[in-house]
Scaffold this active site. Structure first.
Site, short mmCIF file in Angstrom:
data_model
loop_
_atom_site.label_atom_id
_atom_site.label_comp_id
_atom_site.label_asym_id
_atom_site.label_seq_id
_atom_site.Cartn_x
_atom_site.Cartn_y
_atom_site.Cartn_z
N LYS A 120 -1.39 8.57 -1.55
CA LYS A 120 -1.48 7.13 -1.28
C LYS A 120 -1.76 6.88 0.21
CE LYS A 120 2.05 4.40 -0.72
NZ LYS A 120 3.28 3.60 -0.90
N ASP A 138 0.14 1.53 -4.85
CA ASP A 138 1.55 1.41 -4.49
C ASP A 138 2.29 0.73 -5.64
OD1 ASP A 138 0.80 -1.23 -4.34
OD2 ASP A 138 1.65 -1.57 -2.35
#
Length: 210
Positions: A120, A138
């Site tokens: 991420k 997220d």
């Protein structure tokens, strides 16, 4: 969600906010990388309170490595998991100096080899710093993708792959920003603000608020 509806979702997001921006404070690719590492399990607002002093003291890998773990720890003490994050920030700075000519890498693979950097974080840096059309999933994006029917999936990886398949190419660069902001301010976890939602007529969520 049908492909035509997905295209309409992002067309509306683009019309409402043509140039979405991340909310983390940074001054260059290195400080962006550090800010994103610090933001894990923390809010952007909380990170932004600590990083101005940190980046005033060290805005390059050399300066951050020279600052050392103890000083970095003191400067980011208000952020969750600050001890581990301080070690990672100094370690990744040293690795950038030693192996990358003090430059932030432009590939996901190289970024993920840095201490404290996961997929991420790598995707955020590639997108914001280098303009690559990556999608960083997220908690907000995971929730929205499943709640609305955009790209349902049981894991972050599955949702990322689903979004990469269905988001039209012309919207890919800003897609994760639009979704994060939508999740942060409208499609909130506990009580989504459906009456204020731009895409409520397209959303497949069965428990819309009124």
């Amino acid at each position: 969600m049908p492909r035509a509806d997905i295209a309409e979702v992002f067309a509306r997001f683009q019309k409402a906010c043509p140039e979405p921006k991340g909310e983390l404070f940074y001054t260059n690719p290195f400080t962006l990388l550090v800010a994103v590492v610090l933001s894990a399990q923390a809010t952007d607002a909380g990170v932004n309170k600590a990083t101005p002093a940190l980046f005033a003291a060290a805005d390059t890998p050399e300066k951050m490595a020279a600052l050392g773990v103890d000083r970095v720890t003191d400067l980011i003490r208000t952020i969750g998991l600050f001890r581990t994050k301080a070690k990672n920030v100094v370690a990744l700075s040293r690795k950038l100096v030693a192996e990358h000519g003090s430059q932030v890498p432009r590939t996901r693979e190289a970024l993920q080899e840095l201490p404290g950097v996961g997929r991420k974080t790598a995707n955020v840096v590639l997108n914001i710093a280098f303009g690559q059309p990556t999608i960083a999933v997220d908690t907000h994006i995971f929730r929205i993708s499943n709640r609305t029917g955009l790209a349902p999936g049981p894991t972050v990886e599955a949702v990322e792959a689903g979004l990469e398949r269905v988001v039209p190419a012309e919207y890919r660069l800003h897609a994760h920003h639009w979704l994060i902001l939508h999740g942060r301010y409208v499609c909130k976890a506990r009580k989504p603000d459906c009456p204020a939602c731009l895409i409520r007529d397209l959303c497949r969520y069965p428990a819309k608020t009124v």
